[in-house]
Design an enzyme around this catalytic site. Structure first.
Site, PDB file in Angstrom:
ATOM      1  N   LYS A 188      -8.971   9.256  -3.915  1.00  0.00           N
ATOM      2  CA  LYS A 188      -8.400   8.022  -3.340  1.00  0.00           C
ATOM      3  C   LYS A 188      -9.428   6.899  -3.383  1.00  0.00           C
ATOM      4  O   LYS A 188     -10.581   7.102  -3.006  1.00  0.00           O
ATOM      5  CB  LYS A 188      -7.973   8.284  -1.894  1.00  0.00           C
ATOM      6  CG  LYS A 188      -7.435   7.050  -1.186  1.00  0.00           C
ATOM      7  CD  LYS A 188      -6.725   7.392   0.123  1.00  0.00           C
ATOM      8  CE  LYS A 188      -6.143   6.163   0.777  1.00  0.00           C
ATOM      9  NZ  LYS A 188      -7.092   5.380   1.548  1.00  0.00           N
ATOM     10  N   SER A 213      -6.255   2.067  -4.767  1.00  0.00           N
ATOM     11  CA  SER A 213      -6.253   1.574  -3.382  1.00  0.00           C
ATOM     12  C   SER A 213      -7.535   0.814  -3.083  1.00  0.00           C
ATOM     13  O   SER A 213      -8.601   1.186  -3.572  1.00  0.00           O
ATOM     14  CB  SER A 213      -6.180   2.803  -2.450  1.00  0.00           C
ATOM     15  OG  SER A 213      -6.429   2.457  -1.109  1.00  0.00           O
ATOM     16  N   HIS A 231      -8.301   0.653   0.079  1.00  0.00           N
ATOM     17  CA  HIS A 231      -8.514   1.235   1.403  1.00  0.00           C
ATOM     18  C   HIS A 231      -7.947   0.323   2.503  1.00  0.00           C
ATOM     19  O   HIS A 231      -8.459   0.273   3.618  1.00  0.00           O
ATOM     20  CB  HIS A 231     -10.008   1.503   1.636  1.00  0.00           C
ATOM     21  CG  HIS A 231     -10.281   2.731   2.463  1.00  0.00           C
ATOM     22  ND1 HIS A 231     -10.841   3.868   1.946  1.00  0.00           N
ATOM     23  CD2 HIS A 231     -10.085   3.002   3.772  1.00  0.00           C
ATOM     24  CE1 HIS A 231     -10.988   4.778   2.891  1.00  0.00           C
ATOM     25  NE2 HIS A 231     -10.521   4.269   4.020  1.00  0.00           N
ATOM     26  N   GLY A 253      -1.695  -0.406  -0.342  1.00  0.00           N
ATOM     27  CA  GLY A 253      -2.393  -1.660  -0.021  1.00  0.00           C
ATOM     28  C   GLY A 253      -1.436  -2.835   0.103  1.00  0.00           C
ATOM     29  O   GLY A 253      -1.094  -3.453  -0.894  1.00  0.00           O
ATOM     30  N   GLY A 254      -0.970  -3.093   1.321  1.00  0.00           N
ATOM     31  CA  GLY A 254      -0.162  -4.285   1.575  1.00  0.00           C
ATOM     32  C   GLY A 254       1.321  -4.123   1.315  1.00  0.00           C
ATOM     33  O   GLY A 254       2.065  -5.102   1.367  1.00  0.00           O
ATOM     34  N   ARG A 302       5.018  -3.576   2.136  1.00  0.00           N
ATOM     35  CA  ARG A 302       5.751  -3.749   3.384  1.00  0.00           C
ATOM     36  C   ARG A 302       7.259  -3.644   3.251  1.00  0.00           C
ATOM     37  O   ARG A 302       7.942  -3.409   4.242  1.00  0.00           O
ATOM     38  CB  ARG A 302       5.430  -5.152   4.001  1.00  0.00           C
ATOM     39  CG  ARG A 302       3.954  -5.364   4.327  1.00  0.00           C
ATOM     40  CD  ARG A 302       3.502  -4.485   5.485  1.00  0.00           C
ATOM     41  NE  ARG A 302       2.093  -4.638   5.783  1.00  0.00           N
ATOM     42  CZ  ARG A 302       1.124  -3.853   5.296  1.00  0.00           C
ATOM     43  NH1 ARG A 302       1.425  -2.859   4.474  1.00  0.00           N
ATOM     44  NH2 ARG A 302      -0.130  -4.042   5.645  1.00  0.00           N
ATOM     45  N   GLY A 320       0.256   2.147   5.041  1.00  0.00           N
ATOM     46  CA  GLY A 320      -0.700   2.369   6.121  1.00  0.00           C
ATOM     47  C   GLY A 320      -0.182   1.742   7.409  1.00  0.00           C
ATOM     48  O   GLY A 320       0.555   2.384   8.181  1.00  0.00           O
ATOM     49  N   ARG A 321      -0.484   0.478   7.616  1.00  0.00           N
ATOM     50  CA  ARG A 321      -0.111  -0.201   8.861  1.00  0.00           C
ATOM     51  C   ARG A 321       1.381  -0.097   9.215  1.00  0.00           C
ATOM     52  O   ARG A 321       1.711   0.052  10.400  1.00  0.00           O
ATOM     53  CB  ARG A 321      -0.573  -1.663   8.803  1.00  0.00           C
ATOM     54  CG  ARG A 321      -2.111  -1.787   8.847  1.00  0.00           C
ATOM     55  CD  ARG A 321      -2.569  -3.189   8.455  1.00  0.00           C
ATOM     56  NE  ARG A 321      -4.014  -3.346   8.430  1.00  0.00           N
ATOM     57  CZ  ARG A 321      -4.797  -2.988   7.390  1.00  0.00           C
ATOM     58  NH1 ARG A 321      -4.283  -2.428   6.318  1.00  0.00           N
ATOM     59  NH2 ARG A 321      -6.100  -3.191   7.448  1.00  0.00           N
TER      60      ARG A 321
END
Ligand SMILES: Cc1cc2nc3c(=O)[nH]c(=O)nc-3n(C[C@H](O)[C@H](O)[C@H](O)COP(=O)(O)O)c2cc1C
Length: 317
Positions: free
Chosen positions: A191, A213, A215, A247-248, A250, A269-270
């Site tokens: 990764k 990625s 990260h 990465g980003g 949404r 992620g988020r």
């Protein structure tokens, strides 16, 4: 709740807590801004006549999923968001037919998560103490994970704004990656690949998969978004290793762009943290399902029949 409400509710809940800083990016936060700017740069070539009736089922390295939308590697701060946070995430992802990816620290209850039936992947960091790293690989493998991830990009640890987080790491050499390959019997994923050189070395070391990625803006400042390097990477190794991207991402539109660039899976992620904070396991399930719903709607209008058949040409650069 619709996706916008899930994100707004989740963000607010996380920002109000001590753990909210973990949503920020490294140093100047360029990487966070650039992630959105680059993803937004691409639009879709619509083919609405003879539209398709797409599905989202896929199989990657022996794991069957209902959707190409998966969780990116994270553990912290999940247990602090809701009671039994990791188990709630596992439930939500299992119900959505998705995949769970644990990060640092390695959850103590990996076996309990595996027992929920969710396909589980877990990561190790390149700890300076290599004995500790190999010990972690053994521990993870013993718990019955489907793949093991190695954070090849965490050689300088992780950092959020000016705050150094993981600091006990050191870069891995190709020889060490080959040793890891020998020590691991399940598919191995590297990764944090962001260049053709690292992608080629990853394949040489025996990685069955790579995650392209940055990260999520938690390592070095001024790293590119994966889309800025994916064409060269996919051209070099796309037929030799499974390609995953994060990465980003949404919305379903972001995911479609990731698939068009040649990824077979797209990590969040988020958004997983927002879903969990907004509605526990149900919020995680809704996040994945709503993004997958958006993806299906878009695929039908760009002439794609499934995650594996999204052509690079659907993107207008
Ligand atoms: C709170 C938080 C914790 C993370 N922990 C890890 C980790 O332990 N290991 C890892 O490889 N990546 C970790 N990441 C990075 C994610 O796996 C992923 O690459 C990134 O979050 C994707 O970007 P996104 O948040 O914009 O979707 C973390 C990210 C966040 C936001």
């Amino acid at each position: 709740m619709d996706l916008t409400e899930i994100y707004e509710t989740g963000k607010k809940a996380l920002k109000e807590r001590d753990i909210g800083f973990l949503l920020d990016g490294v140093e100047t936060e360029f990487v966070m801004r650039n992630n959105r700017t680059v993803i937004d740069r691409f639009t879709f070539r619509q083919h609405c006549i003879d539209g398709t009736d797409p599905g989202t089922r896929c199989e990657v390295l022996g794991v069957e999923l209902s959707t190409p939308v998966i969780m990116s590697a994270m553990t912290m701060p999940i247990p602090a968001i809701v009671d039994e946070g990791l188990m709630e995430v596992a439930r939500g992802l299992k119900e959505a037919g998705s995949l769970m990816w644990a990060g640092t620290p390695i959850p103590q209850d990996l076996k309990k998560i595996v027992d929920t039936g969710v396909p589980l992947v877990a990561n190790v960091k390149p700890f300076q103490d290599r004995k500790k790293m190999f010990g972690a690989l053994d521990e993870i493998q013993g718990a019955g994970v489907r793949w093991i991830g190695v954070e090849i990009d965490a050689g300088q640890g992780t950092k959020v704004k000016d705050r150094q987080m993981a600091s006990d790491c050191a870069p891995l050499s190709l020889r060490e990656l080959e040793q890891i390959r020998k020590a691991v019997s399940v598919p191995l994923i590297f990764k944090g690949v962001l260049s053709k050189t690292d992608a080629v070395k990853s394949v040489e070391a025996g990685a069955e998969g790579i995650v392209i990625s940055n990260h999520g803006a938690h390592t070095l400042d001024y790293l590119p978004h994966p889309f800025q390097v994916m064409d060269e990477i996919v051209e070099a190794v796309g037929d030799k290793t499974a390609v995953i991207v994060d990465g980003g991402f949404r919305r379903g539109s972001d995911v479609l762009k990731g698939l068009a660039f040649g990824a077979s899976l797209v990590g969040l992620g988020r958004p997983i943290l927002y879903g969990l904070a907004a509605g526990g396991g149900d919020g995680v399930r809704e996040t994945i399902q709503q993004i997958t719903g958006e993806l299906i709607r878009l695929m039908s209008m760009v002439g794609a029949s499934g995650p594996g058949s999204v052509d690079r040409a659907v993107l207008i650069d």
